[in-house]
Motif scaffolding. Structure first.
Motif, PDB file in Angstrom:
ATOM      1  N   GLY A 202       0.818  -1.209   0.000  1.00 27.49           N
ATOM      2  CA  GLY A 202       0.000   0.000   0.000  1.00 27.49           C
ATOM      3  C   GLY A 202       0.851   1.258   0.000  1.00 27.49           C
ATOM      4  N   GLY A 203       1.919   1.260   0.788  1.00 23.87           N
ATOM      5  CA  GLY A 203       2.827   2.410   0.797  1.00 23.87           C
ATOM      6  C   GLY A 203       3.515   2.613  -0.543  1.00 23.87           C
TER       7      GLY A 203
ATOM      8  N   LEU B 230       0.996   4.160  -2.865  1.00 24.37           N
ATOM      9  CA  LEU B 230       0.806   5.582  -2.559  1.00 24.37           C
ATOM     10  C   LEU B 230       1.978   6.412  -3.080  1.00 24.37           C
ATOM     11  CD1 LEU B 230      -0.747   5.586   1.010  1.00 24.37           C
ATOM     12  CD2 LEU B 230      -1.880   5.978  -1.171  1.00 24.37           C
TER      13      LEU B 230
ATOM     14  N   CYS C 214      -3.932   4.017  -8.299  1.00 28.22           N
ATOM     15  CA  CYS C 214      -2.936   3.702  -7.276  1.00 28.22           C
ATOM     16  C   CYS C 214      -3.319   4.285  -5.923  1.00 28.22           C
ATOM     17  CB  CYS C 214      -1.561   4.213  -7.701  1.00 28.22           C
ATOM     18  SG  CYS C 214      -0.823   3.258  -9.028  1.00 28.22           S
ATOM     19  N   LEU C 215      -3.902   5.459  -5.923  1.00 22.81           N
ATOM     20  CA  LEU C 215      -4.323   6.083  -4.667  1.00 22.81           C
ATOM     21  C   LEU C 215      -5.440   5.285  -4.012  1.00 22.81           C
ATOM     22  CD1 LEU C 215      -3.968   8.584  -2.827  1.00 22.81           C
ATOM     23  CD2 LEU C 215      -5.819   9.615  -4.109  1.00 22.81           C
ATOM     24  N   ILE C 216      -6.434   4.882  -4.770  1.00 19.06           N
ATOM     25  CA  ILE C 216      -7.562   4.133  -4.216  1.00 19.06           C
ATOM     26  C   ILE C 216      -7.107   2.765  -3.704  1.00 19.06           C
ATOM     27  CG2 ILE C 216      -9.775   3.041  -4.780  1.00 19.06           C
ATOM     28  CD1 ILE C 216      -9.905   6.084  -4.516  1.00 19.06           C
TER      29      ILE C 216
ATOM     30  N   GLY D  34      -4.006   1.752  -2.985  1.00 16.54           N
ATOM     31  CA  GLY D  34      -3.043   1.916  -1.901  1.00 16.54           C
ATOM     32  C   GLY D  34      -3.705   2.279  -0.587  1.00 16.54           C
ATOM     33  N   ALA D  35      -4.681   3.175  -0.625  1.00 13.14           N
ATOM     34  CA  ALA D  35      -5.390   3.544   0.601  1.00 13.14           C
ATOM     35  C   ALA D  35      -6.176   2.356   1.153  1.00 13.14           C
ATOM     36  CB  ALA D  35      -6.317   4.727   0.329  1.00 13.14           C
ATOM     37  N   GLY D  36      -6.766   1.569   0.278  1.00 11.19           N
ATOM     38  CA  GLY D  36      -7.477   0.371   0.725  1.00 11.19           C
ATOM     39  C   GLY D  36      -6.557  -0.649   1.370  1.00 11.19           C
TER      40      GLY D  36
ATOM     41  N   ILE E 213      -3.656   0.004   2.810  1.00  8.52           N
ATOM     42  CA  ILE E 213      -3.193   0.556   4.092  1.00  8.52           C
ATOM     43  C   ILE E 213      -4.278   0.369   5.158  1.00  8.52           C
ATOM     44  CG2 ILE E 213      -2.596   2.708   5.280  1.00  8.52           C
ATOM     45  CD1 ILE E 213      -0.298   2.166   3.644  1.00  8.52           C
ATOM     46  N   ALA E 214      -5.528   0.598   4.797  1.00  9.21           N
ATOM     47  CA  ALA E 214      -6.628   0.424   5.754  1.00  9.21           C
ATOM     48  C   ALA E 214      -6.721  -1.039   6.207  1.00  9.21           C
ATOM     49  CB  ALA E 214      -7.938   0.881   5.134  1.00  9.21           C
TER      50      ALA E 214
END
Length: 76
Positions: free
Chosen positions: A20-21, A24, A58-60, A62-64, A66-67
């Motif tokens: 995820g990082g 991001l 990638c943002l969506i 990656g944030a998922g 990380i969550a």
């Protein structure tokens, strides 16, 4: 502790957090190139790379990830 040792014994939640990082970080790079494309001097030289789509996806994702990693690490 070395990074190789960390990767060898990392839990699945930590591995998902690393992915995820990385996504991001890729989203930040793609966002930089999208901004650079929008501020170009020659209006006719648009380019063919869909930087906005790459950064958004990638943002969506990656944030998922990380969550999910935070939830997994909190659960133990």
């Amino acid at each position: 502790m070395s990074f190789e040792h960390f990767l060898t014994f990392a839990s699945e939640a930590e591995t998902v957090g690393l992915w995820g990082g990385g996504l991001l970080a890729l989203a930040l790079v793609a966002g930089f190139f999208e901004r650079r494309r929008l501020k170009r001097n020659a209006i006719d030289q648009v380019g063919w790379m869909p930087w906005f789509a790459i950064s958004f996806v990638c943002l969506i994702i990656g944030a998922g990830l990380i969550a999910l990693a935070i939830k997994g690490m909190a659960a133990g």
